[in-house]
Scaffold this motif. Sequence first.
Motif, PDB file in Angstrom:
ATOM      1  N   LYS A  72       0.509  -3.943   2.757  1.00  8.23           N
ATOM      2  CA  LYS A  72       0.628  -2.419   2.376  1.00  8.23           C
ATOM      3  C   LYS A  72      -0.711  -2.333   3.540  1.00  8.23           C
ATOM      4  O   LYS A  72      -0.003  -0.708   4.462  1.00  8.23           O
ATOM      5  CB  LYS A  72       0.129  -1.386   1.615  1.00  8.23           C
ATOM      6  N   ALA A  73      -1.626  -2.313   3.742  1.00  8.35           N
ATOM      7  CA  ALA A  73      -2.751  -2.052   4.771  1.00  8.35           C
ATOM      8  C   ALA A  73      -1.572  -2.673   5.892  1.00  8.35           C
ATOM      9  O   ALA A  73      -1.728  -2.189   7.082  1.00  8.35           O
ATOM     10  CB  ALA A  73      -3.866  -2.853   4.478  1.00  8.35           C
ATOM     11  N   LYS A  74      -1.207  -4.117   6.275  1.00  9.59           N
ATOM     12  CA  LYS A  74      -0.567  -4.219   7.060  1.00  9.59           C
ATOM     13  C   LYS A  74       0.543  -3.945   7.696  1.00  9.59           C
ATOM     14  O   LYS A  74       0.543  -3.949   8.916  1.00  9.59           O
ATOM     15  CB  LYS A  74      -0.676  -6.199   6.698  1.00  9.59           C
ATOM     16  N   PHE A 127       5.310   6.419   5.051  1.00 10.97           N
ATOM     17  CA  PHE A 127       4.096   6.906   5.413  1.00 10.97           C
ATOM     18  C   PHE A 127       3.530   8.417   6.095  1.00 10.97           C
ATOM     19  O   PHE A 127       4.459   9.147   6.324  1.00 10.97           O
ATOM     20  CB  PHE A 127       3.112   5.995   6.402  1.00 10.97           C
ATOM     21  N   SER A 128       2.844   9.028   6.235  1.00  8.66           N
ATOM     22  CA  SER A 128       2.394  10.498   6.470  1.00  8.66           C
ATOM     23  C   SER A 128       1.593  10.606   7.667  1.00  8.66           C
ATOM     24  O   SER A 128       0.768  10.205   8.187  1.00  8.66           O
ATOM     25  CB  SER A 128       1.955  11.294   5.031  1.00  8.66           C
ATOM     26  N   LEU A 175      -1.573   5.845   4.522  1.00  7.85           N
ATOM     27  CA  LEU A 175      -0.831   5.513   3.697  1.00  7.85           C
ATOM     28  C   LEU A 175      -0.689   5.934   2.075  1.00  7.85           C
ATOM     29  O   LEU A 175       0.460   6.323   1.808  1.00  7.85           O
ATOM     30  CB  LEU A 175      -1.417   4.175   2.387  1.00  7.85           C
ATOM     31  N   GLY A 176      -1.107   7.162   1.815  1.00  3.47           N
ATOM     32  CA  GLY A 176      -0.751   8.278   0.798  1.00  3.47           C
ATOM     33  C   GLY A 176       0.191   9.708   1.899  1.00  3.47           C
ATOM     34  O   GLY A 176       0.340   9.348   2.919  1.00  3.47           O
ATOM     35  N   LYS A 177      -1.244  10.689   1.015  1.00  2.42           N
ATOM     36  CA  LYS A 177      -0.436  11.864   2.021  1.00  2.42           C
ATOM     37  C   LYS A 177      -1.654  12.311   2.510  1.00  2.42           C
ATOM     38  O   LYS A 177      -2.394  12.198   3.463  1.00  2.42           O
ATOM     39  CB  LYS A 177      -0.927  13.519   0.751  1.00  2.42           C
TER      40      LYS A 177
END
Length: 249
Positions: A117-119, A158-159, A205-207
Amino acid sequence: MIKNYKEAFEKTRSAGLIAAGALDEVAKIVRPGISTEEIDRLCYEYLNDHGAYSAPLFYRGFPKSCCTSANHVVCHGIPSNKILKGGDIVNVDVTALKEGWHGDTSRTFEIGEVSIKAKKLVQTTYEAMMKAIKIIKEDIRIGDIGETIQTHVEAQGFSVVQDFCGHGIGQQFHKDPNVLHYGKKGTGEIIKEGMIFTIEPMINLGKFETKILNDGWTAVTKDKSLSAQFEHTIGVTKDSYEIFTLSKN
């Protein structure tokens, strides 16, 4: 069109190459076990050794020579004795001031092995910046840049951070126009030949919501999700653009 911008481009190019060079040196030392203070020291010494100053140092009271924003820190993280560990991501933001002109750039580095996810977040953030840069030419609008970034980022789940934006730059560190990383095509200021500004999307990754910590600088994601950022300083030419902060490597 902004007339007589050749000198502005030359001076910004010179500052931008130094800022990019500092990040190239950072890339050689970032690893598990290094502190963000060590990154700051390297940036400070590199800029000095190349006849430039650190624009962030003492800017509105900022205490360090670069920003180091790890994991859920969105931007303006203050270097410290914090040790980076495997799986972290960290954005390093450097601005060189040389002969009165600024070159501003940042990269997000992966520390050791990071999660899938980070990548993906880091890769998507870089792609969004480059997609936006590639549409730059005279007579498009600022909103075109924002829409390009937002469309790509949201398609990946993503946001886009809305509390911070790119900015005009030159002999001033920050000036008009504000370059939002979200928006609607065909809106906003018209881009003209000779303009110089940054494109620097911060992607979560989130809001998208952020908050500022008690130090008055460090911006973090409200939901503590990971955040990544990349930044280049761009000049607008008649039919295209120039990136002033490209790595030589």
